[in-house]
Each structure stands twice: as C-alpha cells, then as structure tokens.
Design an enzyme around this catalytic site. Structure first.
Site, PDB file in Angstrom:
ATOM      1  N   LYS A  60       0.824  -1.207   0.000  1.00 48.81           N
ATOM      2  CA  LYS A  60       0.000   0.000   0.000  1.00 48.81           C
ATOM      3  C   LYS A  60       0.859   1.259   0.000  1.00 48.81           C
ATOM      4  O   LYS A  60       0.616   2.209  -0.761  1.00 48.81           O
ATOM      5  CB  LYS A  60      -0.939  -0.006   1.216  1.00 48.81           C
ATOM      6  CG  LYS A  60      -1.922   1.170   1.243  1.00 48.81           C
ATOM      7  CD  LYS A  60      -3.123   0.841   2.111  1.00 48.81           C
ATOM      8  CE  LYS A  60      -2.808   0.939   3.596  1.00 48.81           C
ATOM      9  NZ  LYS A  60      -2.933   2.335   4.086  1.00 48.81           N
ATOM     10  N   ARG A 112       2.928   6.014  -3.256  1.00 47.47           N
ATOM     11  CA  ARG A 112       4.068   6.839  -3.656  1.00 47.47           C
ATOM     12  C   ARG A 112       4.324   6.771  -5.159  1.00 47.47           C
ATOM     13  O   ARG A 112       4.737   7.762  -5.773  1.00 47.47           O
ATOM     14  CB  ARG A 112       5.303   6.419  -2.853  1.00 47.47           C
ATOM     15  CG  ARG A 112       5.240   6.872  -1.392  1.00 47.47           C
ATOM     16  CD  ARG A 112       6.166   6.043  -0.496  1.00 47.47           C
ATOM     17  NE  ARG A 112       6.284   6.580   0.847  1.00 47.47           N
ATOM     18  CZ  ARG A 112       5.392   6.386   1.818  1.00 47.47           C
ATOM     19  NH1 ARG A 112       4.293   5.674   1.572  1.00 47.47           N
ATOM     20  NH2 ARG A 112       5.585   6.898   3.023  1.00 47.47           N
ATOM     21  N   GLY A 151      -4.893   8.369   5.343  1.00 47.04           N
ATOM     22  CA  GLY A 151      -4.000   9.311   5.990  1.00 47.04           C
ATOM     23  C   GLY A 151      -2.713   9.505   5.214  1.00 47.04           C
ATOM     24  O   GLY A 151      -2.153  10.610   5.185  1.00 47.04           O
ATOM     25  N   ARG A 167      -8.107  12.724  12.677  1.00 48.16           N
ATOM     26  CA  ARG A 167      -6.703  12.345  12.839  1.00 48.16           C
ATOM     27  C   ARG A 167      -5.802  13.581  12.808  1.00 48.16           C
ATOM     28  O   ARG A 167      -6.074  14.540  12.084  1.00 48.16           O
ATOM     29  CB  ARG A 167      -6.305  11.332  11.758  1.00 48.16           C
ATOM     30  CG  ARG A 167      -7.051  10.013  11.911  1.00 48.16           C
ATOM     31  CD  ARG A 167      -6.732   9.033  10.814  1.00 48.16           C
ATOM     32  NE  ARG A 167      -5.370   8.554  10.882  1.00 48.16           N
ATOM     33  CZ  ARG A 167      -4.861   7.664  10.040  1.00 48.16           C
ATOM     34  NH1 ARG A 167      -5.606   7.183   9.059  1.00 48.16           N
ATOM     35  NH2 ARG A 167      -3.610   7.261  10.170  1.00 48.16           N
ATOM     36  N   GLN A 196       5.324   9.253   7.247  1.00 52.66           N
ATOM     37  CA  GLN A 196       4.414  10.215   6.639  1.00 52.66           C
ATOM     38  C   GLN A 196       4.904  11.646   6.845  1.00 52.66           C
ATOM     39  O   GLN A 196       4.850  12.469   5.932  1.00 52.66           O
ATOM     40  CB  GLN A 196       3.005  10.025   7.194  1.00 52.66           C
ATOM     41  CG  GLN A 196       2.375   8.710   6.767  1.00 52.66           C
ATOM     42  CD  GLN A 196       0.953   8.538   7.265  1.00 52.66           C
ATOM     43  OE1 GLN A 196       0.415   9.394   7.956  1.00 52.66           O
ATOM     44  NE2 GLN A 196       0.344   7.423   6.913  1.00 52.66           N
ATOM     45  N   ASP A 256       2.264  -1.039  12.010  1.00 52.06           N
ATOM     46  CA  ASP A 256       0.973  -1.489  11.483  1.00 52.06           C
ATOM     47  C   ASP A 256       0.689  -2.950  11.810  1.00 52.06           C
ATOM     48  O   ASP A 256      -0.462  -3.399  11.666  1.00 52.06           O
ATOM     49  CB  ASP A 256       0.925  -1.295   9.965  1.00 52.06           C
ATOM     50  CG  ASP A 256       0.762   0.169   9.580  1.00 52.06           C
ATOM     51  OD1 ASP A 256       0.240   0.951  10.400  1.00 52.06           O
ATOM     52  OD2 ASP A 256       1.169   0.536   8.463  1.00 52.06           O
ATOM     53  N   LYS A 269      -4.072   6.019  14.813  1.00 50.02           N
ATOM     54  CA  LYS A 269      -4.260   5.341  13.533  1.00 50.02           C
ATOM     55  C   LYS A 269      -5.744   5.416  13.152  1.00 50.02           C
ATOM     56  O   LYS A 269      -6.481   6.257  13.669  1.00 50.02           O
ATOM     57  CB  LYS A 269      -3.766   3.898  13.644  1.00 50.02           C
ATOM     58  CG  LYS A 269      -2.251   3.784  13.801  1.00 50.02           C
ATOM     59  CD  LYS A 269      -1.545   4.168  12.520  1.00 50.02           C
ATOM     60  CE  LYS A 269      -0.062   3.904  12.571  1.00 50.02           C
ATOM     61  NZ  LYS A 269       0.617   4.232  11.294  1.00 50.02           N
ATOM     62  N   ARG A 315      -5.796   1.844  18.285  1.00 45.21           N
ATOM     63  CA  ARG A 315      -5.595   0.403  18.173  1.00 45.21           C
ATOM     64  C   ARG A 315      -5.212  -0.256  19.489  1.00 45.21           C
ATOM     65  O   ARG A 315      -5.431  -1.461  19.655  1.00 45.21           O
ATOM     66  CB  ARG A 315      -4.554   0.104  17.083  1.00 45.21           C
ATOM     67  CG  ARG A 315      -5.094   0.366  15.685  1.00 45.21           C
ATOM     68  CD  ARG A 315      -4.081   0.145  14.590  1.00 45.21           C
ATOM     69  NE  ARG A 315      -4.685   0.346  13.274  1.00 45.21           N
ATOM     70  CZ  ARG A 315      -4.007   0.508  12.153  1.00 45.21           C
ATOM     71  NH1 ARG A 315      -2.680   0.504  12.166  1.00 45.21           N
ATOM     72  NH2 ARG A 315      -4.638   0.686  11.008  1.00 45.21           N
ATOM     73  N   ARG A 352      -7.051  -3.162   9.739  1.00 42.50           N
ATOM     74  CA  ARG A 352      -6.085  -4.025  10.425  1.00 42.50           C
ATOM     75  C   ARG A 352      -6.694  -4.689  11.657  1.00 42.50           C
ATOM     76  O   ARG A 352      -6.293  -5.788  12.030  1.00 42.50           O
ATOM     77  CB  ARG A 352      -4.822  -3.234  10.763  1.00 42.50           C
ATOM     78  CG  ARG A 352      -4.203  -2.603   9.525  1.00 42.50           C
ATOM     79  CD  ARG A 352      -2.726  -2.372   9.621  1.00 42.50           C
ATOM     80  NE  ARG A 352      -2.240  -1.623   8.470  1.00 42.50           N
ATOM     81  CZ  ARG A 352      -1.985  -2.119   7.274  1.00 42.50           C
ATOM     82  NH1 ARG A 352      -2.165  -3.409   7.050  1.00 42.50           N
ATOM     83  NH2 ARG A 352      -1.543  -1.357   6.288  1.00 42.50           N
TER      84      ARG A 352
END
Length: 432
Positions: free
Chosen positions: A20, A25, A97, A125, A176, A322, A349, A353, A395
């Site tokens: 992903k 990118r 995000g 976020r 990020q 992740d 996230k 989480r 996830r």
C-alpha cells in the site's frame, strides 16, 4: 460477518496484494515526474484508488488496469513538478491518511489553492504534525476548523507558497511526516533535511532515487535538494508485508500449518514482524531474496510453531507499527508474557488500536492490559468466540479474522468489509 474455528491446517502458497505504501508513492511521484510511469502489481485497495482519483482531479491522465487473474498495472502520464492543475473543488482522500499527509507537501508548492478533506475518521486524525514543518518552510496551510485536523486549506491566502529548505527534527519516527517534508523540499531552494529519533520506513527515499532524484540518507537523517526533475520510471510493487503478516500469524498458530507467501517486500524498515516472530521462537525463514526496483523481495516460509512471549520496544517499533494488532493476537497463543512498549502512535491510527485490541481480545477471553504506550499480553489462555467491533479499521478486522481460527465458537466481526482499504480479497484468500 461470522467466522469459525478452523478444523484443518493451512497449507500451500499465497500471493498477497501489492504494498500500500509503495503504491501510493508510485502514483504521486509518477504524477510529478516528466513522462510516462508504469506501475505493476499496484494495490487496488480503496486508499490507493483515492490517490489515483485525486491526481486525476489535478489534471493527470492515469490509466488503471485492474486484473482478477494477475498483477494490476497503472500507467501515469506525468506533467512535472509544476504540471498539476487547479481542481476547483475539494479533494477527498477518503480514509487515507497517507494520501492526505504526503500530498500536502506536494500541494504546498503549487500555484493554486486546494482544500483537502476526507471521511469522518480522517477528519479526527492529527494533521498538525505535518502542518508544523510545512509552515516552517513557508507554506500557507491551515486547519479549516482550527483544530489541527482536516479539512486543510492550502494556498488559500496566497497564490503560491514560496517554500524554503529547512532542517526539520521530527519529534517522532514517522514516514508520513518525513515524506511530506521531503516532497515539499522538491519545491524549495536548497537542501531540505529531516532528522528522526530512529529511521522510519524509507520507501519515499528509495523511490525518489528510482525517479532520478539525488537523495542522501545517513542513518536517521535524510536530505533532498530542491528543484530536481523527476523522470518517468517503471515501478514494480512488491507484496505488502503488512498484508502478509496475517497469514504469517495464521501459519504459526494453527497446528500443522505450512505456508509460503510469495514475493513479499522485506524492506529493512518494514521487516520488524519477521524479527519479532523469530524472537518468539517461530519457524520462519526467507527464500529467493532478490532486489526489484530498489526494494528487497523474498518468499516467506512459515510452519506452525510453539511460541513464547517477548518484549517489543524501542527502534523496532517503527518497523512494525501497522503489525502490532496481529502481533497482539500472536501473543495470546504464546507461553508467557509479551510486553509492547513505545507504541503510543497506535492511538492515532484509523482507530485507537491499543484500546480496540484490548477491548476485543478481552471479550474473547485473553488476559491483556492496556498501558500508556502499548499493552501487556499474558499468553497461554484459550480464546472463545465473541462479537467484536472493527471500528472501521482494516487491520483490526483482519487481526480478529485470524484470532477466530483458534477460538472456540463463533466470532462476529462488525463492519468486516473495511478490509477493502488495503486487502479487498482478504477473506477469499483466507477461505481458500
């Protein structure tokens, strides 16, 4: 969606979707490159499709060729650093995000105003973490609600931000944040430098080099010189190790299982899941290690293993951030305690989480406690089925699908279809 305990081992080969992070990118850099970029094995997940849609709105011709029988491909007709067009309406990133944070760096250097927004989750976020360095560079970027969250207004007061190179010392290791600053640095005079506490995933740096950009990496310091032209390239996207992680866990906890996951990216800034499994006593190894387009790729071979607890902390955390939800599931089937520290980033996230994993695993009978920056899992207790909330977090949903394989009774996952964000065919692959 209802899941049941498996009565048979998992055996065979599987190929997981394209990475992903790399798919995002490839579209972004291909759009601001000069000439044609072809991307193979592109991830056809909702987040990456949002990135395609946004660059189409910005005037880039993108041909998406999804395939149900083989790797998908995307062809991008790039227009150079300053070739994007005014979209005339808000750009909606959906739940992505990555899209919002990275594209903010690119849009800050453009000669037109834009509004960046997204779904309800994205609008909660934190975006201040990218707004701060961008403002230090001279960008005109504001939070519409003045709460540090989307919608973001870029170049709303000036026609075009005049960006200046900076040396940004990031308070957290975040790919990020780093990528946003480096991409903005392409539009700034001089050398833009980012220093992190520890090195975060480095897909942006690797891919910039594939597009002909001179990028200097020195441990946890990355430098890019402004006003370099990108040249269209051919990018092959390896299988996503974050998607492979669920089948790694399944193969380790289901008795008599043997799996081979083919052509997975094993970038050293992303392979923490493999190292942690090895720490826990897993029978896992790599075959056919090669380099494809600047990214290391391998087949991951897994056999059912008797696991033991471990401590996960420090510099390894950014390499598996992740994967912590599925690691928490693994830890439930290990003997002894597993302690996860330094993972406060999990709170911001797609969901919190830490809290979601503790709440749902507790419902299934796990002995698990939340801490300020992680969790403690006391393994060895049997799990039972329960109704668990995904919180629309892909996830979380996939982690509990794997937990259900060894839980007595039925497990119901609410909003299970959120896996479309990163792995649309996950349930079909798991059933197969």
């Amino acid at each position: 969606m209802i899941f049941h305990k498996t009565l048979t081992p998992l055996k065979g080969e599987i190929t997981v979707p394209g990475d992903k992070s790399i798919s995002h990118r490839a579209v972004m850099l291909g759009s601001i490159a000069n000439g044609t970029t072809e991307v193979t094995n592109f991830l056809q997940g909702a987040d990456c499709l949002s990135t395609i849609d946004i660059f189409r709105q910005l005037g880039i011709e993108i041909i998406n060729l999804p395939s149900s029988t083989g790797p998908s491909s995307v062809i991008i007709q790039g227009k150079g650093l300053y070739g994007l067009s005014n979209p005339h309406e808000a750009l909606d990133v959906g739940n992505s995000g990555t899209t919002m944070r990275l594209i903010s760096g690119i849009l800050s250097g453009q000669g037109f105003p834009t509004i960046l927004t997204g779904d309800e989750s994205i609008r909660k976020r934190p975006m201040g973490r990218i707004m701060t360095p961008l403002k230090l560079m001279g960008a005109d970027i504001e939070s519409e609600q003045d709460n540090g969250c989307a919608p973001l207004l870029i170049n709303s007061k000036v026609k075009q931000s005049e960006l200046s190179a900076i040396h940004y010392i990031s308070p957290v290791a975040s790919a990020q944040i780093k990528s946003c600053v480096l991409l903005a640095g392409l539009y700034a005079e001089g050398n833009t430098r980012v220093t992190e506490p520890v090195l975060s995933r480095d897909h942006t740096e690797r891919m910039l080099r594939e597009f002909g950009v001179d990028v200097l990496s020195d441990n946890n310091v990355t430098t890019v010189k402004g006003n370099q032209s990108l040249i269209g390239s051919r990018i092959h996207v390896p299988g996503d190790i974050s998607s492979a992680a669920y089948f790694i866990a399944a193969g380790l906890i289901v008795p008599n299982s043997e799996l081979v996951i083919k052509n997975v990216g094993i970038n050293p800034t992303r392979d923490g899941i493999i190292k942690v499994c090895q720490q826990m006593g897993a029978n896992i190894h790599l075959d056919n290690v090669i380099d494809k387009g600047g990214e290391p790729v391998a087949d991951i071979v897994i056999k059912h293993s008797e696991l033991h607890g471990t401590i996960i902390e420090g510099s390894i955390i950014p390499t598996l951030i992740d994967e912590i939800p599925i690691i928490a599931v693994l830890a439930c089937f290990a003997q002894g305690d597993t302690i996860i520290k330094d993972a406060a980033e999990l709170k911001v996230k797609e969901s919190n989480r830490i809290d979601v994993m503790v709440e749902n695993l507790s419902k299934m009978g796990a002995d698990i406690t939340a801490t300020e920056d992680g969790m403690i899992i006391r393994g060895g207790r049997s799990l039972h089925g329960a109704t668990v909330e995904s919180k629309l977090d892909h996830r979380i949903a996939m982690s509990f699908a794997i937990a259900s394989l060894m839980a007595e009774g039925d497990t119901e996952i609410i909003d299970a279809d959120c896996v479309d964000i990163s792995y649309p065919q996950f349930y079909e692959d798991l059933e197969r």
